[in-house]
Write a protein that holds these residues in place. Structure first.
Motif, short mmCIF file in Angstrom:
data_model
loop_
_atom_site.label_atom_id
_atom_site.label_comp_id
_atom_site.label_asym_id
_atom_site.label_seq_id
_atom_site.Cartn_x
_atom_site.Cartn_y
_atom_site.Cartn_z
N ILE A 38 0.86 -1.18 0.00
CA ILE A 38 0.00 0.00 0.00
C ILE A 38 0.90 1.23 0.00
N THR A 61 0.84 5.54 -0.13
CA THR A 61 -0.09 6.64 0.16
C THR A 61 0.53 8.01 -0.17
N TYR A 103 -1.61 -1.21 -4.07
CA TYR A 103 -2.74 -0.34 -3.74
C TYR A 103 -2.19 1.08 -3.62
N LEU A 144 -2.92 4.86 -2.97
CA LEU A 144 -3.90 5.75 -2.38
C LEU A 144 -3.40 7.18 -2.59
N LEU A 157 -8.32 5.68 -4.44
CA LEU A 157 -7.63 4.42 -4.23
C LEU A 157 -7.61 3.64 -5.53
N ILE A 193 -4.36 3.07 8.64
CA ILE A 193 -4.39 1.91 7.73
C ILE A 193 -3.53 0.77 8.28
N CYS A 232 -7.73 0.06 3.27
CA CYS A 232 -7.59 1.35 2.58
C CYS A 232 -8.93 2.08 2.52
#
Length: 503
Positions: free
Chosen positions: A373, A375, A408, A410, A418, A448, A462
């Motif tokens: 993930i 971000t 992922y 974000l 997302l 998260i 997410c």
């Protein structure tokens, strides 16, 4: 809620006509009634109205609205632009209906156009071009748009401000787009409405339900989704009444070079606030006092270096890792960060300086674990993937990166997006401008990471995390005002956000 492209909007209209069943002209009449009601709710009959209608179905909507306003005793003058001497079938029908109602109200423009006086008391109804537009306005239409924009008149646009395309405006001519005071969009938000550079054209946006086929909405696949509260509740993991801390997840936060210890504090506190059983924070030795005093609930794991993150740590005992806030970008830290990414077997959240380091070492992207993930805020993403002309181009790059890395992504912003590994994009609907303050991203990383440690899958962590983050910000702004919100307030209002979702 699905967000459809312009082609899919046309498909949904056709599906409704074929399966309700309803004639397209009657569907246009239904839309016009909703539009007229929305206009009359704001402007009374003492307001002089000038309607600019184009040759397509958006113009047909505008002509029907003009007729209905006349029925309500509004003073209406209509300019129908038929420069190619061809109107859509429904636009032609509504032209005839208007002529039968009050022919003197309609001026059909085929060659010459004498622009009317537009003053501060005038309401302009923009029905020139709608969601089907696929190229920038030019020629006489661009001149008309500039004339309207330069006037003091109030402008309400039907469905989409004329000149704005429904999705991609990367190569649009922004001087040739109507700047509406209000946009009355039909059935659903349009993708381009979610991008910050397009807000200047929209004014206040009202979504009007014109009862398009629910079956059609369900059948048509969309790559874009706008989150609603009802999407979040089913994703929440209920707390076992007999739970103990050992069953509630064990998270590791790696954050905070010396002088940036606050990033470690914020991420750690946020992680704890989402209900994780234990949080360990790995941070340089000089952050000892600030961490022990600020977050007594956390376990502190010290780096061997006094001021920086210098060496990857074992993650075997942890359920999730959050990496990056406030770590700095020294070469020693960079080597430690990529080693940590390679070494981490549990779900991993990468933020801030960890992303900046990847931008400086792009070859390392191929070494990232699947399911990671990331971000980034827009500038961090641009460092990673190159500068983008606008938000749409940046979003497409993020989608491609998510698919390529099976990650992922974000992308933070007013409507945080997302990008999922399968190419789908989910837009958040909570949050406000008060959250534009240092440390907000650190809080999101902690949230998260905590949800992952609790047992949420990456997609759910997410989606729930960004919604909670924004909702806490909304509660904070409501009590404190947007100007006064700081990142630690988001943590303080997380309980209120959880309560709301658990009601």
């Amino acid at each position: 809620m699905k967000i459809f492209t312009s082609a899919q909007i046309h498909e949904l209209d056709n599906y409704t006509v074929q399966n309700e069943p309803i004639k397209s002209i009657d569907l246009m009449e239904r839309a016009a009634k909703a539009l007229t009601q929305a206009i009359t709710d704001v402007w009374n009959s003492s307001t002089p109205v000038i309607v600019f209608a184009g040759p397509g179905n958006n113009g047909g909507d505008a002509l029907a609205v003009a007729r209905m306003l006349i029925d309500r005793n509004y003073d209406v003058k209509v300019y129908l632009f038929n420069v190619s001497n061809h109107l859509s079938e429904d636009c032609e029908t509504n032209k005839k209906r208007l002529v039968e109602k009050r022919s003197k109200s309609l001026i059909e423009v085929i060659q010459e156009f004498e622009p009317p006086q537009l003053d501060a008391t005038t309401l302009v109804v923009d029905g020139l071009f709608g969601s089907g537009l696929n190229k920038p306005l030019a020629g006489g239409f661009s001149s008309l748009v500039k004339y309207i924009n330069s006037s003091p008149a109030k402008v309400v646009s039907i469905d989409v401000p004329s000149g704005l395309m429904t999705e991609d405006n990367t190569y649009n001519v922004r001087a040739n787009i109507i700047k509406a005071d209000m946009t009355l969009t039909l059935q659903q938000q349009k993708l381009s409405f979610l991008f910050p550079e397009n807000q200047q054209f929209l004014g206040q946006v009202k979504v009007l339900d014109i009862r398009l086929s629910k079956e059609g909405i369900n059948k048509i696949d969309s790559n874009y989704t706008l989150l609603e509260e009802s999407d979040i509740r089913p994703r929440l993991i209920k707390r076992d009444p007999f739970a103990h801390k050992g069953k509630m997840g064990n998270a590791l936060i790696i954050a905070g070079s010396y002088g940036m210890g606050g990033a470690a504090v914020l991420a750690t506190k946020a992680c704890l606030r989402v209900g994780v059983g234990k949080v360990t924070t790995h941070t340089p030795k000089r952050n000892t006092i600030i961490m022990q005093i600020s977050v007594p609930e956390a376990i502190i794991q010290f780096d061997r270096e006094e001021t920086t993150f210098s060496e990857a740590v074992d993650t075997e005992d942890f359920n999730a890792v959050g990496l990056g806030p406030g770590l700095g970008t020294s070469e020693q830290t960079a080597i430690a960060i990529i080693a940590q990414m390679r070494r981490t077997q549990c779900p991993l959240v990468v933020d801030a300086d960890a992303i900046n380091i990847l931008a400086n070492h792009r070859a390392w992207l191929q070494q990232l674990p699947k399911g990671i993930i990331m971000t980034p805020h827009p500038k961090e993403f641009d460092r990673l993937e190159g500068n983008s002309t606008d938000s749409y181009e940046r979003l497409m790059k993020a989608r491609d990166l998510a698919q390529r890395l099976h990650a992922y992504i974000l992308l933070k912003g007013h409507h945080t997006s997302l990008c999922l590994p399968d190419g789908h994009i989910v837009f958040n609907t909570t949050g406000n401008a008060g959250m534009a303050t240092a440390g907000s991203g650190d809080v999101l990383t902690g949230i998260i990471t905590g949800l992952l440690a609790r047992g949420y899958k990456q997609e759910d962590a997410c989606i729930v995390g960004m919604y909670l983050h924004g909702l806490a910000g909304d509660f904070a702004a409501k009590d404190l005002g947007e100007e006064s919100v700081i990142a630690s307030d988001l943590i303080q209002y997380l309980p209120s956000a959880f309560k709301r979702l658990n009601e």
